[in-house]
Design a protein around this motif. Structure first.
Motif, PDB file in Angstrom:
ATOM      1  N   GLN A  47     -11.347 -10.207  -5.658  1.00  0.00           N
ATOM      2  CA  GLN A  47     -10.385  -9.519  -6.524  1.00  0.00           C
ATOM      3  C   GLN A  47     -10.367  -8.030  -6.253  1.00  0.00           C
ATOM      4  N   ALA A  48     -11.544  -7.472  -6.014  1.00  0.00           N
ATOM      5  CA  ALA A  48     -11.602  -6.044  -5.722  1.00  0.00           C
ATOM      6  C   ALA A  48     -10.901  -5.747  -4.397  1.00  0.00           C
ATOM      7  N   LYS A  57      -8.173   6.723 -10.513  1.00  0.00           N
ATOM      8  CA  LYS A  57      -8.403   6.227 -11.860  1.00  0.00           C
ATOM      9  C   LYS A  57      -9.895   5.956 -12.013  1.00  0.00           C
ATOM     10  N   PHE A  95      -6.357  -3.180  -1.498  1.00  0.00           N
ATOM     11  CA  PHE A  95      -5.286  -3.191  -0.508  1.00  0.00           C
ATOM     12  C   PHE A  95      -3.916  -3.293  -1.140  1.00  0.00           C
ATOM     13  N   SER A  96      -3.702  -2.555  -2.224  1.00  0.00           N
ATOM     14  CA  SER A  96      -2.346  -2.466  -2.734  1.00  0.00           C
ATOM     15  C   SER A  96      -2.083  -1.019  -3.105  1.00  0.00           C
ATOM     16  N   LYS A  97      -0.835  -0.742  -3.366  1.00  0.00           N
ATOM     17  CA  LYS A  97      -0.447   0.633  -3.655  1.00  0.00           C
ATOM     18  C   LYS A  97      -1.217   1.119  -4.893  1.00  0.00           C
ATOM     19  N   ASN A 130     -16.383  -9.632  -3.388  1.00  0.00           N
ATOM     20  CA  ASN A 130     -15.572  -9.706  -4.597  1.00  0.00           C
ATOM     21  C   ASN A 130     -14.107  -9.655  -4.186  1.00  0.00           C
ATOM     22  N   TYR A 156      -0.974 -16.904  16.295  1.00  0.00           N
ATOM     23  CA  TYR A 156      -0.140 -15.887  16.923  1.00  0.00           C
ATOM     24  C   TYR A 156       0.074 -16.159  18.397  1.00  0.00           C
ATOM     25  N   ILE A 159      -8.406  -7.419  -3.133  1.00  0.00           N
ATOM     26  CA  ILE A 159      -6.955  -7.487  -3.365  1.00  0.00           C
ATOM     27  C   ILE A 159      -6.486  -6.193  -4.015  1.00  0.00           C
ATOM     28  N   ARG A 160      -7.304  -5.690  -4.949  1.00  0.00           N
ATOM     29  CA  ARG A 160      -6.912  -4.462  -5.644  1.00  0.00           C
ATOM     30  C   ARG A 160      -6.846  -3.286  -4.673  1.00  0.00           C
ATOM     31  N   TRP A 169      -2.872  -5.787  17.283  1.00  0.00           N
ATOM     32  CA  TRP A 169      -1.493  -6.272  17.434  1.00  0.00           C
ATOM     33  C   TRP A 169      -0.839  -5.622  18.646  1.00  0.00           C
ATOM     34  N   PHE A 170      -0.998  -4.310  18.742  1.00  0.00           N
ATOM     35  CA  PHE A 170      -0.403  -3.627  19.880  1.00  0.00           C
ATOM     36  C   PHE A 170      -1.108  -4.006  21.178  1.00  0.00           C
ATOM     37  N   GLN A 205      -9.023   1.325   3.637  1.00  0.00           N
ATOM     38  CA  GLN A 205      -7.629   0.955   3.877  1.00  0.00           C
ATOM     39  C   GLN A 205      -7.198   1.385   5.272  1.00  0.00           C
TER      40      GLN A 205
END
Lengths: 248, 918
Positions: free
Chosen positions: A165-166, A246, A171-173, A163, A130, A168-169, A196-197, A185
């Motif tokens: 995979q967990a 869920k 951090f998605s909708k 883990n 960056y 990735i799970r 970033w700011f 999150q």
């Protein structure tokens, strides 16, 4: 209940209803309790971040966040990671059902360490991509990467374990399965956004001490992290009706 | 004698003159040697009152080599020698003034207003002693305008009417003693002040821009000083002996005159930077309205033909009519035709007409939507989602535009653009991930475990993003410096190879540059071969095969000749001079031949016709197909026919009847890629050798951006293939401005690469047009490349439609491809709906113009609002000029790119009709 539906026998219906209501009630109260625990844990984190800026001044000569920034970075990352691990051991937000042996635990711990180190390297690379200086001030950049890893990766490791995979799970909708995931999150995104700011004031010609690399970015990340910690329980409390998880 | 600019400024004013061409910056000696030849004879013959000798060697040497070069030392020694011998030739009554009109920066350039650029030495010499007391130890800096009254009074002439300078009093020493010196100085100050006062009086009668109270104040100062002057003179007349008290009053009075002159100059310089607020606001409004127009039109994607006619064509005609009327009115009323005003009125009228018509259509659409309530509610939700999707790229654009309002951010823009580009791309990936497009769709197994993993394509996408980020980071190494950042070191790659003293390093860099050139050629040829566009024997394809390497060889030879040390070749000097001109011209010629070939026949398709035994390929029409509609009918038929023939071939086991068209799927992109490569060669030649690496990066990054964009689109399963998303357009433009900086440019005048004007021209230019074009092409190289390549944003997803193994046309692997025949359309999908194709092109162009226009608007507003800012002349105004020029260059090149695509479209139509007739 609509009258059009065939009614169950009165006592069974009443019992079922009570049971369901009780279920709902316990779930609701559980959720409330969880949110309170989350709030307490997060407030503790915020408090400890504030403490890291003041307490070391008693032990170290001429310590200040801006003046001896590298020391502060070390102190802050170490104390936050210690606090997070302690909180994880006490609260156990992600109880794994199966018992695990000592060897398993050790391998898990080693894996966590490796992941943390890799995330530091990865963050370092991303920061350089960056636009951070490549060769000069490597220490500063790396310590900033460690701080970012503490705010993001370490929390993931505590809540989700090593883990990918967990992760990735989560951090998605619709991927969050508990309020801990939600909090994760929010704090992660807030920390990264803050960092970033934090890069924005660097080019300005105000000649302030905090515009030096990486102070503004690390301060931005810290403020973002604290904001995330405070926002997360409030947001969850606000949206607790909509949040249905869920079952795993 | 010397610089021929004097002749342009004062034609036929000199008694005798020896002028020499001065424009060629690389020519260090012509002017100086010419002067030295004539200087001493002229000085000696004494037929002159004023002799001007304008040497240029030091200035040119600064531009060419920089201040710390052995050449500069030679030049300065030569000047020293000249001064030494000139002094011997001077008479006793001669005053020698040696002045530089500017200094130079670390790189030897000038034109800015840093200390080093605006400060120059002034050397005054005369054989008769000038100073009564000895020269001052540390002389103060004086403004250049002070030379005017001083020289005028020394020559015994009246001070020019409009002078606001102040005489240099030290040069009027009187008769030796302090009092007479003071008296003489007083009298020259008096003359000077009277002249300035006269000028200010008559000026304030004509123009009202000097503030009245300040004028009043100046007036009082002047009259007070003049009165005292008169008194003092009277007293001096009376008292023959000057008392110390009188002497101090003399000094005091001189101080008052000085104060008056300095304040007058300050008032004038402050008020002469004038602005037209009304015109500024009008211009801003015009740009803003144009941006809005672009946005509105680009959002109305699927509008009908009548919309375009009524909303775009008629307002244009209206605007033209108004322009003509205004022009006529101006000529009839005998007023000067202000072209700017006329064109802006025309633009304003056509825009008003557009918005009027558009507004007129709005209610109809609303009513239509109202009649279908369920659709509307769904539409609303979709709209909200679309707005959220739009928020990210638009937010980045907003940051970019906001950055134009801060001088620090404009100064640091070279870092800001890559930062924002990286953020935009990473945001895009993050959004894709958040929406779950990157993960494997959840099967029952994953749901059970609560885990997800990435698809294979997602990893590929992540890999592309990583390469892109590395490209972005590497491009930072090619930056030029601005004087505002003192600790900045200009990039190593900017200096020409000839300035390198280490031979090994020079050879190494030369090899690296040639390697990047070869890499560029190879990559482009590989890409074309990959898509089957290198198979035919058309002139264009032959040119790509043989012409590209030839161009590369010519460029490499030119570099070799240009970078060799100037005096090392000795006898071959003349040959080198020829080669320096010949190789660039060879490249110019080859590139223009290539572009012409591309325009004449842009088809890079190889058709293999083996269908003699089969029947006619399409059901014959009555007559020759002449309209688009006919082709619309024909093309699917060709495909169907191909499919059928394949099928029958498989069934019969014989291989007889098919048309195999290699590279048909990427005709449009192939033409654009060839054009871009040719332009790239041309622009590369205009830059210094080592920037070829930056150009290689540019092509690589553009390729990555296109790939990311099309991958992301296929992963997200975009339903609207004909509209290019905003994030793609904005990232394309961010990359364009990023590479403006990464090809060693900065939006300041000293950073312009003037050397580009002499690539292929060793002697002087006869006109100023050609060098302007060359320097402009050098400065806006990345704008040109990215604007011409803009249609690729639309075409690329079609090219990347299917995995690479299935790219070739049917002939090769008929068995596997049979059931996927429909997938092979690639860019031919665009031809299936020509109307939507042209609408999509228009839409893409408008989006591009909108983003460009927003940047320009931000620059204009910044320059307007901050026009009294300390940094306006240093930062905002040059930035605005560069941005405006870049906007013009970009829009012209965008039009060229789009017209090239349309030319290919025509060619494809002809090709199909020929195929059908065969």
């Amino acid at each position: 209940m609509s009258s059009l539906l065939p009614l169950p026998p009165p006592d069974r219906w009443a019992r079922g209803c009570r049971a369901r209501r009780g279920d709902w009630l316990t779930e609701n109260t559980m959720k409330e309790a969880e949110i309170k625990r989350l709030l307490a844990a997060n407030l503790l984190c915020v408090f400890s971040v504030i403490l890291t800026t003041t307490v070391p001044a008693f032990f170290l000569d001429n310590f200040s966040v801006l003046g001896t920034h590298l020391t502060w970075l070390c102190v802050c990352s170490v104390s936050i990671s210690a606090l997070n691990i302690i909180l994880y051991l006490i609260l156990k937000p992600n109880l794994s059902p199966k018992r695990s042996s000592f060897a398993h635990k050790i391998s898990r711990f080693l894996k966590c360490c490796m992941y943390f180190f890799m995330s530091c390297i990865l963050f370092h690379a991303i920061i350089v991509l960056y636009g951070a200086p490549l060769i000069e001030s490597v220490t500063e950049t790396f310590l900033f990467a460690v701080l970012l890893s503490t705010f993001t990766t370490l929390q993931c490791l505590c809540v989700l374990g090593p883990n990918i995979q967990a992760w990735i799970r989560v951090f998605s909708k619709n991927g969050a399965t508990s309020i801990w995931d939600n909090s994760l999150q929010i704090t992660t995104v807030c920390s990264i956004l803050g960092a970033w700011f934090g890069a924005f004031p660097i080019p300005l010609d105000w000649d302030r001490p905090w515009q030096v690399w990486p102070i503004s970015c690390s301060l931005g990340a810290t403020f973002g992290y604290m904001a995330g910690l405070i926002i997360a329980p409030l947001w969850i409390h606000w949206n607790r009706k909509q949040l249905t998880y869920k079952s795993r | 004698m010397g610089d021929d600019t004097w002749e342009g400024l004062f034609p036929n004013k000199f008694f005798r003159s020896y002028f020499f061409p001065s424009f060629n910056v690389k020519d260090l000696h012509t002017v100086d040697d010419g002067i030295l030849q004539h200087l001493y004879p002229t000085v000696d013959d004494g037929e002159w009152d004023l002799l001007i000798a304008h040497f240029l060697g030091v200035d040119h040497c600064g531009h060419k080599h920089g201040p710390d070069h052995p050449e500069m030392a030679k030049k300065l020694t030569q000047m020293n020698e000249m001064l030494r011998s000139l002094v011997d030739h001077l008479g006793n009554d001669t005053l020698l003034l040696v002045a530089g009109d500017h200094g130079m920066t670390e790189t030897g350039d000038h034109g800015g207003n840093s200390e080093k650029e605006v400060n120059a030495a002034l050397f005054v010499y005369s054989k008769t002693p000038l100073f009564g007391t000895g020269p001052p130890e540390e002389p103060e800096a004086i403004p250049q305008v002070n030379l005017v009254p001083t020289v005028a009074l020394l020559l015994g002439m009246p001070i020019p009417y409009s002078n606001i300078g102040e005489v240099m009093a030290e040069l009027f020493p009187g008769d030796g003693d302090a009092v007479s010196a003071a008296l003489q100085q007083l009298s020259v100050y008096h003359v000077n002040a009277k002249q300035v006062d006269r000028f200010l009086r008559s000026y304030s009668l004509v123009a009202q821009d000097l503030p009245a109270e300040q004028l009043q104040h100046l007036q009082e100062l002047f009259s007070g000083a003049v009165e005292e002057h008169a008194q003092l003179l009277a007293q001096l007349q009376e008292a023959m002996l000057v008392s110390p008290e009188l002497e101090s009053r003399l000094g005091n009075l001189i101080g008052r005159f000085q104060l008056y002159l300095r304040e007058a100059r300050a008032v004038c310089t402050q008020s002469w930077a004038r602005f037209h607020p009304l015109r500024m606001v009008a211009g801003c409004t015009l740009i803003a309205a144009s941006c809005l127009l672009c946005y509105v039109t680009s959002e109305l994607a699927t509008a009908s033909d009548s919309f375009y006619r009524s909303c775009l064509l008629y307002p244009l005609l209206w605007g033209l009519v108004v322009a003509v009327l205004l022009g006529l009115a101006c000529t009839f009323t005998q007023e000067g035709l202000d072209l700017l005003l006329v064109s802006s009125w025309a633009a304003a009228v056509s825009q008003v007409a557009f918005f009027w018509r558009w507004w007129g259509r709005q209610p109809k659409r609303a009513r239509l939507a109202g009649s279908q309530p369920p659709l509307a509610s769904v539409g609303l939700r979709q709209q909200v989602q679309a707005w959220l999707g739009l928020a990210f790229p638009m937010g980045i654009l907003l940051f970019r535009c906001g950055a134009m309002f801060s001088d620090s951010f404009v100064v640091a823009e070279a870092r800001v653009a890559p930062f924002l580009l990286a953020s935009l791309v990473v945001l895009l990936i993050g959004k894709l991930h958040w929406d779950g497009h990157l993960t494997v769709p959840e099967g029952p197994k994953q749901q059970l475990l609560g885990f997800s993993s990435y698809r294979k394509e997602s990893w590929y996408l992540l890999y592309l993003v990583a390469v892109l980020l590395v490209c972005v980071r590497l491009s930072v190494f090619f930056h030029q410096c601005r004087e505002e950042i003192p600790q900045c070191q200009p990039s190593l790659f900017l200096a020409p190879l000839a300035s390198l003293r280490n031979t090994r390093a020079k050879n190494l860099f030369y090899l690296l540059c040639v390697a990047s050139l070869v890499g560029l050629v190879c990559v482009v040829r590989w890409w074309l071969r990959h898509y089957g566009n290198l198979n035919s024997s058309d002139p264009v394809v032959l040119f790509v095969r043989w012409g590209f390497p030839l161009v590369a060889i010519c460029i490499a030879c030119y570099w070799a000749v240009a970078s060799s040390a100037e005096d090392s070749l000795g006898k071959l000097q003349e040959l080198v001079q020829v080669a320096l001109v010949a190789f660039p011209w060879a490249v110019y010629g080859l590139v223009s031949v290539g572009l012409l070939l591309l325009l004449c026949n842009p088809m890079t398709v190889f058709a293999k016709d083996t269908r003699e035994s089969a029947g006619p390929i399409v059901t014959p029409y009555l007559g020759v197909p002449s309209s688009e509609v006919d082709f619309l009918h024909v093309i699917p038929q060709i495909y169907r026919r191909m499919q059928e023939s394949l099928k029958s071939r498989l069934e019969r086991g014989s291989c007889k009847a098919t048309v195999a068209a290699y590279g048909l799927g990427s005709v449009y992109s192939a033409a654009l890629v060839i054009a871009l490569t040719l332009l790239g060669f041309l622009l590369l030649l205009l830059h210094s050798e080592r920037l070829s690496l930056a150009f290689l990066l540019l092509f690589l990054e553009a390729f990555m951006l296109l790939h990311i964009h099309s991958r992301a689109r296929s992963l997200a399963g975009d339903a609207e293939p004909f509209s290019v998303p905003w994030h793609a357009v904005i990232s394309w433009l961010l990359a364009a401005s990023q590479f403006f900086y990464s090809t060693g440019h900065q939006p300041i005048f000293p950073a312009i690469h003037w050397n580009a004007a002499f690539v292929g021209f060793h002697l002087d230019h006869s006109t100023n047009l050609l060098p302007a074009v060359l320097v402009g092409a050098n400065t806006f190289a990345s704008h040109i490349l990215f604007a011409v390549g803009c249609p690729l944003l639309l075409l690329w997803p079609f090219v990347c439609e299917t995995p690479s193994s299935q790219k070739r046309k049917p002939k090769n692997e008929p068995r596997e491809e049979l059931h996927k025949e429909e997938e092979h359309m690639m860019e031919m999908r665009l031809r299936e709906s020509p109307e939507r194709f042209s609408a999509a092109l228009l839409q893409l162009g408008l989006k591009y113009l909108f983003v460009l226009g927003m940047q320009l608007l931000a620059c204009v507003c910044a320059a307007m609002i901050l026009r009294r800012h300390l940094m306006v002349w240093k930062v905002f105004a040059p930035k605005f000029l560069f941005e405006a020029l870049g906007f013009m260059v970009s829009s012209i090149c965008l039009l060229l790119g789009i017209s090239l695509v349309m030319r290919v479209d025509c060619a494809v139509s002809t090709w199909f009709s020929q195929l059908q007739l065969r």
